[in-house]
Design an enzyme around this catalytic site. Structure first.
Site, PDB file in Angstrom:
ATOM      1  N   LYS A  55       0.842  -1.200   0.000  1.00 29.85           N
ATOM      2  CA  LYS A  55       0.000   0.000   0.000  1.00 29.85           C
ATOM      3  C   LYS A  55       0.876   1.249   0.000  1.00 29.85           C
ATOM      4  CE  LYS A  55      -3.854  -2.209   2.297  1.00 29.85           C
ATOM      5  NZ  LYS A  55      -4.425  -2.619   3.577  1.00 29.85           N
ATOM      6  N   GLN A  99      -5.090  -1.252   9.534  1.00 29.31           N
ATOM      7  CA  GLN A  99      -5.036  -2.626   9.005  1.00 29.31           C
ATOM      8  C   GLN A  99      -5.686  -3.603   9.985  1.00 29.31           C
ATOM      9  OE1 GLN A  99      -3.953  -3.428   5.914  1.00 29.31           O
ATOM     10  NE2 GLN A  99      -4.386  -5.580   6.245  1.00 29.31           N
ATOM     11  N   ASP A 122     -11.410   3.045   3.952  1.00 29.42           N
ATOM     12  CA  ASP A 122     -11.819   1.643   3.949  1.00 29.42           C
ATOM     13  C   ASP A 122     -13.341   1.517   3.836  1.00 29.42           C
ATOM     14  OD1 ASP A 122     -10.008  -0.480   4.065  1.00 29.42           O
ATOM     15  OD2 ASP A 122      -9.451  -0.036   6.147  1.00 29.42           O
TER      16      ASP A 122
END
Ligand code: GUN
Length: 299
Positions: A55, A99, A122
């Protein structure tokens, strides 16, 4: 014998990242804004470390700022909340990603609910989940967004009336995937571990999205001829005696391909699209936060 076309998620994702890169350059030229993405990793889960590294690399390649925060496994809920509060208030940070999974002492839902919904790239905050469920504009979870883009890239923009089956009901993939397909006027079924007869459900589906986390669970004779099969699974199977593992999806690829019209491979299907959509969401969040019109979609 004809076999299904393999959907090349890697090259599709590359095109999306290139477009995001162009839009980021224009944002800098027109408004002197460089979008920034903060990624938070708690602990040392090896798979999460690889995701976070990728990422970070791709955020920089797209011309954006990347802020990486690595915290030890024993980090407390309070310490993580303090970091998130700082990122919420940092004007250089347009997107925040924590995460998952988080260590056991941390309450995932309470952490996600503290992220500013406008920075929630997200799409996991209940406000964004609620917006998706009610059909208003918000940030959409990256994996299902990438899956929908791949489906439409093969079948065309109009998938109205298609029978879609989503296998798995997680907040990260299954539920938002079902909402997205419903928004496209598909007839949507969600199957899960308590579903009585999964083969019956798959056999009537024009679109199957498998997100269960069980290696090769979806079998070849479960699939309607010509269906689109999207495999979200990332399962590690031991391969031989050398201690290495093999990445494998939720779909029995070789068998399913004989019936499917289109199928995503693992690796090289959904995975690369998730990161591309994360970059797209970060750009989109930066525009929304600065009251700038969203970049045009590629036609
Ligand atoms: N872990 C597995 N998939 C994801 C994802 O899409 N976002 C985050 N934050 N964590 C994950």
């Amino acid at each position: 014998m004809a076999v299904g076309k393999i959907i090349d998620g890697k090259s599709f994702a590359q095109r999306i990242r290139a477009k995001v890169g162009d839009d980021v350059r224009n944002l800098k030229i027109d408004f002197n804004i460089t979008p920034g993405l903060a990624v938070v990793l708690v602990g040392d889960d090896p798979a999460s470390q690889i995701y976070v590294r990728n990422k970070n690399k791709m955020t920089i390649e797209a011309g954006m700022r990347s802020f990486e925060h690595r915290l030890p496994t024993e980090t407390s809920q309070k310490e993580l909340l303090t970091l998130i509060e700082g990122l919420n208030n940092d004007p250089e940070v347009n997107g925040i990603l924590v995460q998952l999974p988080l260590p056991a002492q941390i309450n995932e839902q309470s952490i996600l609910s503290q992220i500013n919904p406008m920075k929630d790239v997200d799409g996991f905050h209940v406000i964004n989940a609620g917006k998706l469920a009610t059909g208003s504009n918000g940030l959409v979870p990256c994996t299902p967004l990438g899956c929908l883009m791949m489906i439409k890239d093969q079948l065309g923009e109009n998938i109205s009336g298609k029978h879609a089956l989503v296998i798995g009901r997680s907040n990260i993939v299954g539920k938002p995937m079902a909402s997205l397909l419903l928004q496209e006027n598909c007839t949507v079924t969600i199957a899960h571990s308590k579903t009585i007869d999964l083969p019956i459900e798959t056999r009537r589906a024009d679109i199957v999205v498998a997100a269960v986390g069980i290696a090769k669970m979806v079998k070849g004779n479960w699939i309607k001829k010509g269906a689109v099969v999207i495999d979200v699974g990332m399962n590690r199977l031991p391969s031989g005696s050398d201690g290495k593992s093999l990445l494998c999806g939720d779909v029995d690829f070789d068998e399913v391909r004989k019936n499917a019209g289109y199928i995503t491979p693992v690796p090289g299907g959904v995975g690369p699209m998730t990161i591309a959509c994360l970059l797209k969401n970060t750009l989109s969040a930066a525009c929304a936060q600065n009251d700038i019109e969203q970049p045009q979609e590629n036609k």
